[in-house]
Scaffold this active site. Structure first.
Site, PDB file in Angstrom:
ATOM      1  N   THR A 121       0.839  -1.193   0.000  1.00  0.00           N
ATOM      2  CA  THR A 121       0.000   0.000   0.000  1.00  0.00           C
ATOM      3  C   THR A 121       0.872   1.240   0.000  1.00  0.00           C
ATOM      4  O   THR A 121       2.059   1.193   0.324  1.00  0.00           O
ATOM      5  CB  THR A 121      -0.911   0.059   1.243  1.00  0.00           C
ATOM      6  OG1 THR A 121      -0.091   0.351   2.399  1.00  0.00           O
ATOM      7  CG2 THR A 121      -1.664  -1.228   1.453  1.00  0.00           C
ATOM      8  N   ASP A 122       0.270   2.364  -0.351  1.00  0.00           N
ATOM      9  CA  ASP A 122       0.908   3.639  -0.061  1.00  0.00           C
ATOM     10  C   ASP A 122       0.815   3.852   1.448  1.00  0.00           C
ATOM     11  O   ASP A 122       0.033   3.203   2.140  1.00  0.00           O
ATOM     12  CB  ASP A 122       0.234   4.775  -0.832  1.00  0.00           C
ATOM     13  CG  ASP A 122       1.163   5.958  -1.066  1.00  0.00           C
ATOM     14  OD1 ASP A 122       2.152   6.099  -0.308  1.00  0.00           O
ATOM     15  OD2 ASP A 122       0.908   6.746  -1.988  1.00  0.00           O
ATOM     16  N   TRP A 123       1.588   4.792   1.943  1.00  0.00           N
ATOM     17  CA  TRP A 123       1.733   4.949   3.395  1.00  0.00           C
ATOM     18  C   TRP A 123       0.427   5.422   4.042  1.00  0.00           C
ATOM     19  O   TRP A 123      -0.122   6.439   3.661  1.00  0.00           O
ATOM     20  CB  TRP A 123       2.878   5.907   3.678  1.00  0.00           C
ATOM     21  CG  TRP A 123       4.216   5.226   3.793  1.00  0.00           C
ATOM     22  CD1 TRP A 123       5.120   5.412   4.786  1.00  0.00           C
ATOM     23  CD2 TRP A 123       4.795   4.238   2.920  1.00  0.00           C
ATOM     24  NE1 TRP A 123       6.228   4.606   4.593  1.00  0.00           N
ATOM     25  CE2 TRP A 123       6.057   3.869   3.462  1.00  0.00           C
ATOM     26  CE3 TRP A 123       4.371   3.610   1.754  1.00  0.00           C
ATOM     27  CZ2 TRP A 123       6.882   2.916   2.863  1.00  0.00           C
ATOM     28  CZ3 TRP A 123       5.195   2.663   1.166  1.00  0.00           C
ATOM     29  CH2 TRP A 123       6.424   2.327   1.708  1.00  0.00           C
ATOM     30  N   TRP A 124      -0.060   4.635   4.979  1.00  0.00           N
ATOM     31  CA  TRP A 124      -1.282   4.905   5.741  1.00  0.00           C
ATOM     32  C   TRP A 124      -2.512   4.963   4.827  1.00  0.00           C
ATOM     33  O   TRP A 124      -3.411   5.781   5.000  1.00  0.00           O
ATOM     34  CB  TRP A 124      -1.155   6.190   6.568  1.00  0.00           C
ATOM     35  CG  TRP A 124       0.138   6.246   7.320  1.00  0.00           C
ATOM     36  CD1 TRP A 124       0.470   5.508   8.418  1.00  0.00           C
ATOM     37  CD2 TRP A 124       1.284   7.059   7.019  1.00  0.00           C
ATOM     38  NE1 TRP A 124       1.750   5.809   8.813  1.00  0.00           N
ATOM     39  CE2 TRP A 124       2.277   6.751   7.980  1.00  0.00           C
ATOM     40  CE3 TRP A 124       1.555   7.999   6.023  1.00  0.00           C
ATOM     41  CZ2 TRP A 124       3.525   7.370   7.985  1.00  0.00           C
ATOM     42  CZ3 TRP A 124       2.807   8.600   6.026  1.00  0.00           C
ATOM     43  CH2 TRP A 124       3.776   8.295   6.982  1.00  0.00           C
TER      44      TRP A 124
ATOM     45  N   MET B  21       1.693  -0.544   4.515  1.00  0.00           N
ATOM     46  CA  MET B  21       2.698   0.451   4.837  1.00  0.00           C
ATOM     47  C   MET B  21       2.027   1.689   5.433  1.00  0.00           C
ATOM     48  O   MET B  21       1.222   2.305   4.748  1.00  0.00           O
ATOM     49  CB  MET B  21       3.486   0.825   3.599  1.00  0.00           C
ATOM     50  CG  MET B  21       4.343  -0.305   3.031  1.00  0.00           C
ATOM     51  SD  MET B  21       5.711  -0.742   4.127  1.00  0.00           S
ATOM     52  CE  MET B  21       6.806  -1.573   2.989  1.00  0.00           C
TER      53      MET B  21
END
Length: 923
Positions: free
Chosen positions: A718-721, A750
C-alpha cells in the site's frame, strides 16, 4: 557483488546525472541562432531562481538531502565559455540575502509554488544592457505531493512582477533567452501577448534537474552540448482546452470522460488548433535528415512485429543527438482511435557533422491493438487489431511527422489477447469517441456510454481462493534453505503461526531504527520470532529522484521524472538508475519507492514532476528502463501509484471513474510494460479508489490483472497509511481494514509505527477477520509467500543476518564543560521547531528511553521528522504525521548513556513539527 561505499556510488552517479539533465533540456525557440552563446559574450541573468534554483518538486518525491546543489548562476560562472554580468549578479545576491528563500516554514506541502521576484528598475536594466547584449530570464516554479498547481499567477501562470520583469528586459535587450526552471509545464500564451515579445529569441525548459542542473544548463547554453530533449506533453494555448479540465480537481469523484484521448491523442484527433507546442517538440543546434531505409513484418499472427530501419544524418555543423519518433494512424473501425499515437521511438548516439547512423524501431502488433470493453467487435474484453490500413509517420514531433512509405494493411480483425472483464465502472458516464471525419481531417467529438460492470466479484474471489496450508510449527526450515533450493517456500511459510502471518503483512516506519536510518519502511523479519525463521529486515526508501533519508544522511539527487522522459533516451535512463541502484545498495536499501508512472492527465497535477508523460508508451518505456537499471545493481524498483492517481486534491478519497479501455490502454499500460519489459518485482498501490474500490483492496486490480494477466510474482504494497474497503461490496473505507487488503492480494500494509507490527499497533482487523471466517489462512499465507519470495531475491539476503540491537550505546565527551548544561533529570522544555545544539548532562549511567511531546499543525497524511545526534553520532529520528495541532506523545528509542556531558544536535530534517518537551526516561 563488490561492496560499494555511498561516497563512491555518488561519485560514479554524478556525471551520468549531469548528462541526463543535459539531454532532458527542451529548446522550444531559437530565433536568429541566438543559442549557443558566443564564447566570451557577457550574459546578464535576471530572476532569483538563478540562485534559488529548483532541483526537484516537494513532498516525498523530492526530499533528498544532497551533498551540494549547483544553481544556474554557479553553473554559468563555472563554465569557461560563459561570462556573467557580475555586477547584476551581485545585486541579486545582495537582495536575496535580505529576502531569503520562502520554504513555507519547511513543513509538509507548505512551500509556495513560486518565490517572490526582485522588482526591477529601469535604471538597473539599462545598466545591465550597457554591460551586455544578451539577457537570460529565469522563471521558477515548484509543486508536489498534497499540493496541486492552480490556474493562478505564481503557479500555472506568470505573476505581474514576472511579466513586468520580462517587459523591462525586452525593452532594453534585443536578444532575450527565457529559461523555465519548473517542475511542470506552465502557461506559455504570454509569448504571443507580452509587450516587447519580439526580443525573446530563445525559450528553454530546463526543468528541475537535480543537483547538477546548473552545470547541465550551462553546457547547453555554451554549446558544449546540443539540446536533444523533446516534450513528452502537449502545451496548449489555454488550460481549459485540456480534455480532463472539466473534471480535474473534484473532491467526490473524477470522471475520466476523455477516455483514451489524453493529451496529444485528444488534440490531434479533435482540436489541433488549440496546441501551442505539440508533443515531441524540441530543437537542436544542428539539422538532421531522417529516412526510412527498410520496413518489414516479422513473425505472424498476434505475436508478429513490424520492423522499421531509419538512417539519420547530421546535416549541420555541430555534433548532436537526434530523436526518431514513430507514430501510427490506425483505422477508426468500430472502436474509434486517436488520429495519431506514438508507436515507438529511439535516440541516436552523438553524431558528428556529416555523420550517418542507422537505427531500428520495432513495433509489436500489440502496440497497435485496442481494447474492446463493450463487445462491439464481437470479442468483448479483448485486445483486437481491427481491419484496415495502418499508416505510419516519422519526424520531429507528432504534428510535423511525415507519412512514410510503410503502410500496413490488416485484412480482417485479429484478436491479440483475450482477457476478462476487470475494474469496470459502476457509475454511469459518457466517454469521448470520434464521430465523422471533417473536411479539415479532424473528427467530430461525440460521446458514448461507458460499459458497466457485469461480473460477480464475490464469485470470482470465491473460485480463486487459495487452499490453506496446514500450520506445522517450526520445523527448522529457514529462509536461506528455500533460497538454496533445500526446502519449498510452501513448507517454510507453513511453519508460521497465524500471529506471525498477521505480523509479516505489516511494514514499520517511517524512520525505522531496524534498517538504514531515515528511510521509509522496514519489512519482513521485523519481530524476533519472524527473524528467528531467518527472515531478514528489508528496507524501502522514498524516491524517485534520489534516496530520501530523513536522518540527514546525504544522497545524490537526479533530475525529475519529466525531464528524464524528455531525454527520449531509455538507454541513458537505464544507466542512470543502475547508478542510483549502486547508491541504494551502498546504503543497505533494498527497494526504491519509484519510479512514479502515473499519467500526466492534466497540467495542474502537483506530482506530475515525478511522472514521465501524457503518453502511456513513453511512460512505460522509461519505467521499464529505470526498473532494469536498478535491477542491474541488484536492487528493486517499486512502481507507483497503481492506478489513476492523477491529482493531489482529495487524493485519498476521490474516486477515479474510468472505463476499462482507458485503464488498460492508458493508465495501466505503463505498469504492464514495466512488469513485462522491466521485470518489476514490487508495486505500490495508490491512495484513491477506482470505480468504487480503494486500490489497496481492489481484487480485480491486484489479483485479476496484475498477478493473473501480467504473471507478476513480486510484492504489492500500500501507499503509506492507505485506506481499504470491502473488495466485493465496496462501501466504507478505513486504514485498519487490512483483511480486505490481504484478500485482494495486496501483501504489505505500509506502515504501522516503529516496533508496532508484532503488537498490532494500528489495531487492524486481520486476526479478527480470520476468527470471523471472512479471511482465510491460505490468503494470509499467499501474501507471506509473496513477501518472502521478494526478500529472498533482495540484497538483504546477501548481507549478514544480524539481529536488531534495540539499545545503542553512547559515551560522554570529557572535553565538554558542565557550565551551561541542561540536566536530563527533568523534561527539557524546548518548544523547538528549528535546528538547535545544546549540551546535556546525564547524572548517572543507565538505559534511557527518549520521549517527546510533539505537535504538527497539518493533516494526518503530512510527514515531519527530526533527528537527534549525540556527540556528532546519529542516535535516532522522531517522526510524526500531522496532528492538526494537538500535542501527542512520541516514543523514541532506548539508548545507553554513561554519566557525563553530551553535545546534542536536533536537526529538523523534514520540518513542520514542534518539540514541546523532550524527556530521557530511565528504563
Amino acid at each position: 557483488m563488490t561492496p560499494m561505499t555511498p561516497t563512491f556510488a555518488q561519485q560514479n552517479l554524478i556525471p551520468i546525472s549531469r548528462q541526463a539533465a543535459t539531454e532532458g533540456i527542451v529548446l522550444l525557440e531559437n530565433l536568429e541562432q541566438t543559442l549557443p552563446l558566443t564564447e566570451g559574450e557577457t550574459l546578464s541573468v535576471f530572476g532569483r531562481c538563478q540562485i534559488d534554483t529548483y532541483r526537484s518538486g516537494t513532498g516525498s518525491g523530492g526530499a533528498v538531502n544532497v551533498p551540494y546543489a549547483i544553481s544556474i548562476l554557479q553553473g554559468l560562472r563555472e563554465s569557461e565559455q560563459v561570462t556573467v554580468n557580475e555586477t547584476l549578479a551581485g545585486v541579486y545576491e545582495q537582495w536575496i540575502g535580505q529576502n531569503p528563500f520562502d520554504d513555507g516554514g519547511g513543513g509538509w506541502a507548505a512551500e509556495p509554488w513560486f518565490q517572490q521576484e526582485m522588482p526591477l528598475t529601469e535604471a538597473l536594466v539599462a545598466e545591465a544592457a550597457e554591460a551586455s547584449h544578451v539577457a537570460l530570464v529565469v522563471i521558477g516554479r515548484t509543486a508536489g505531493e498534497d499540493q496541486d498547481n492552480a490556474d493562478a499567477p505564481g503557479s500555472y501562470r506568470l505573476t505581474d512582477t514576472e511579466l513586468a520583469m520580462m517587459e523591462l528586459v525586452c525593452a532594453r535587450f534585443d536578444r532575450v533567452i527565457v529559461v523555465l526552471n519548473v517542475t511542470n509545464i506552465i502557461d506559455m500564451s504570454w509569448l504571443s501577448t507580452l509587450q516587447g515579445r519580439d526580443s525573446i529569441k530563445a525559450v528553454l525548459y530546463s526543468w528541475a534537474a537535480g543537483m547538477e542542473g546548473g552545470h547541465a544548463l550551462a553546457d547547453v547554453l555554451a554549446g558544449l552540448e546540443s539540446p536533444s530533449g523533446r516534450l513528452t506533453d502537449t502545451i496548449a494555448w489555454r488550460l481549459e482546452d485540456y480534455p480532463s479540465s472539466a473534471n480535474f480537481g473534484r473532491r467526490d469523484y473524477n470522471c475520466y470522460a476523455e477516455d483514451i484521448y489524453v493529451g496529444y491523442r485528444y488534440f490531434e484527433t479533435f482540436k489541433p488548433d488549440a496546441v501551442q507546442y505539440p508533443f515531441g517538440a524540441g530543437l537542436s543546434y544542428t539539422r538532421f535528415e531522417q529516412a526510412l531505409q527498410r520496413y518489414s513484418l516479422q513473425g505472424e499472427g498476434a505475436s508478429a512485429q513490424l520492423k522499421f530501419e531509419f538512417s539519420v544524418t547530421n546535416l549541420g555543423d555541430q555534433a548532436g543527438k537526434e530523436v526518431v519518433q514513430l507514430y501510427v494512424e490506425a483505422p477508426q473501425g468500430q472502436l474509434g482511435k486517436p488520429a495519431r499515437a506514438l508507436a515507438g521511438f529511439t535516440k541516436t548516439e552523438t553524431l558528428a557533422p556529416g555523420a550517418t547512423t542507422n537505427v531500428v524501431i520495432t513495433v509489436p502488433l500489440s502496440v497497435l491493438a485496442s481494447y474492446d470493453d463493450s463487445g462491439v467487435t464481437g470479442y468483448p474484453n479483448a485486445y483486437v487489431l481491427e481491419a484496415g490500413d495502418y499508416r505510419f509517420y516519422s519526424g520531429g514531433d507528432v504534428r510535423t511527422a511525415q507519412r512514410i512509405d510503410a503502410d500496413w494493411s490488416q485484412t480482417e480483425l485479429l484478436v491479440i489477447e483475450q482477457l476478462t472483464e476487470a475494474l469496470a465502472p459502476i457509475r454511469p458516464f459518457a466517454r469521448m469517441k470520434p464521430g465523422a471525419q471533417l473536411d479539415d481531417g479532424t473528427y467530430e467529438l461525440t460521446y458514448e456510454a461507458a460499459p458497466q460492470r457485469k461480473i460477480s466479484l464475490a464469485e470470482r474471489m470465491r473460485s480463486n481462493r487459495p487452499a490453506d496450508l496446514a500450520i506445522t510449527g517450526d520445523q527448522g526450515i529457514r529462509l536461506i534453505d528455500v533460497k538454496n533450493g533445500d526446502a519449498s517456500l510452501e513448507d517454510f511459510v507453513a511453519q508460521m503461526s497465524v500471529e506471525q502471518l498477521a505480523t509479516i503483512v505489516r511494514g514499520e516506519g517511517m524512520c525505522s531504527p531496524k534498517v538504514t536510518p531515515g528511510t521509509a519502511a522496514a519489512f519482513g523479519g521485523v519481530t524476533d520470532d519472524l527473524f528467528a525463521l531467518g527472515i531478514p529486515i528489508a528496507a524501502a526508501a522514498d524516491g524517485p529522484s534520489g534516496i530520501r533519508m530523513d536522518s540527514g544522511h546525504k544522497a545524490t539527487q537526479v533530475p525529475i521524472g519529466t525531464l528524464l522522459a524528455c531525454t527520449w533516451n531509455a538507454e541513458l535512463n537505464e544507466k542512470l538508475f543502475a547508478g542510483v541502484g549502486d547508491e541504494l545498495r551502498a546504503n543497505d536499501i533494498d527497494t526504491l519507492l519509484g519510479p512514479g508512472i502515473n499519467i500526466h492527465r492534466h497540467p495542474l497535477n502537483g506530482r506530475n514532476f515525478e511522472y514521465f508523460s501524457e503518453d502511456p508508451l513513453m511512460t512505460g518505456a522509461m519505467a521499464a528502463a529505470q526498473t532494469r537499471g536498478l535491477g542491474q545493481a541488484g536492487v528493486f524498483a517499486t512502481l507507483k501509484h497503481l492506478v489513476a492517481n492523477d491529482q493531489e486534491t482529495a487524493r485519498v478519497d476521490v474516486d477515479s471513474v474510468v472505463s476499462q479501455r482507458a485503464l488498460r490502454e492508458v493508465h495501466l499500460k505503463p505498469f504492464e510494460l514495466a512488469v513485462k519489459e522491466g521485470n518489476a518485482k514490487s508495486i505500490m498501490t495508490a491512495y484513491n479508489p477506482v470505480n468504487g474500490h480503494w486500490t489497496a483492496s481492489s481484487y480485480d486490480l491486484n489479483t485479476t490483472i496484475v498477478r493473473g494477466e501480467w504473471a507478476f510474482t513480486g510484492i504489492l504494497m500500500t501507499d503509506w497509511w492507505a485506506k481499504m474497503n470491502d473488495p466485493v461490496l465496496g462501501g466504507t473505507e478505513a486504514r485498519n481494514f487490512t483483511s480486505f487488503m490481504v484478500r485482494s492480494q495486496n501483501d504489505l500494509y505500509m506502515v504501522v509505527e516503529n516496533d508496532g507490527a508484532g503488537r498490532n499497533a494500528m489495531d487492524d482487523d486481520t486476526l479478527a477477520a480470520l476468527d470471523a471466517g471472512t479471511l482465510s489462512i491460505g490468503e494470509l499465507q499467499r501474501s507471506a509467500m509473496n513477501i518472502c519470495r521478494f526478500i529472498m531475491n533482495a540484497p538483504v539476503m546477501e548481507r549478514p543476518l544480524k539481529a536488531y540491537e534495540p539499545v545503542k550505546t553512547f559515551a560522554p565527551d570529557a572535553s565538554l564543560s558542565k557550565d551551561d548544561t541542561i540536566s536530563i533529570a527533568h523534561p527539557l522544555e524546548l518548544n523547538l521547531s528549528n535546528h538547535a545544539t545544546m549540551v546535556i548532562d546525564v547524572p548517572e549511567d543507565g538505559v534511557y528511553r527518549v520521549h517527546g511531546k510533539l505537535r504538527y499543525d497539518r493533516n494526518g497524511q503530512a510527514q515531519s521528522t527530526c533527528s537527534l545526534h549525540l556527540n556528532n553520532e546519529f542516535s535516532q529520528s522522531l517522526s510524526i504525521n500531522g496532528t492538526d495541532g494537538k500535542v501527542v506523545d512520541v516514543d523514541g528509542l532506548e539508548i545507553r548513556l554513561g554519566a557525563g556531558c553530551y553535545e546534542m544536535d536536533i536537526d529538523f530534517v523534514k520540518p513542520g513539527l514542534v518539540i514541546e518537551t523532550l524527556s530521557f526516561i530511565r528504563a
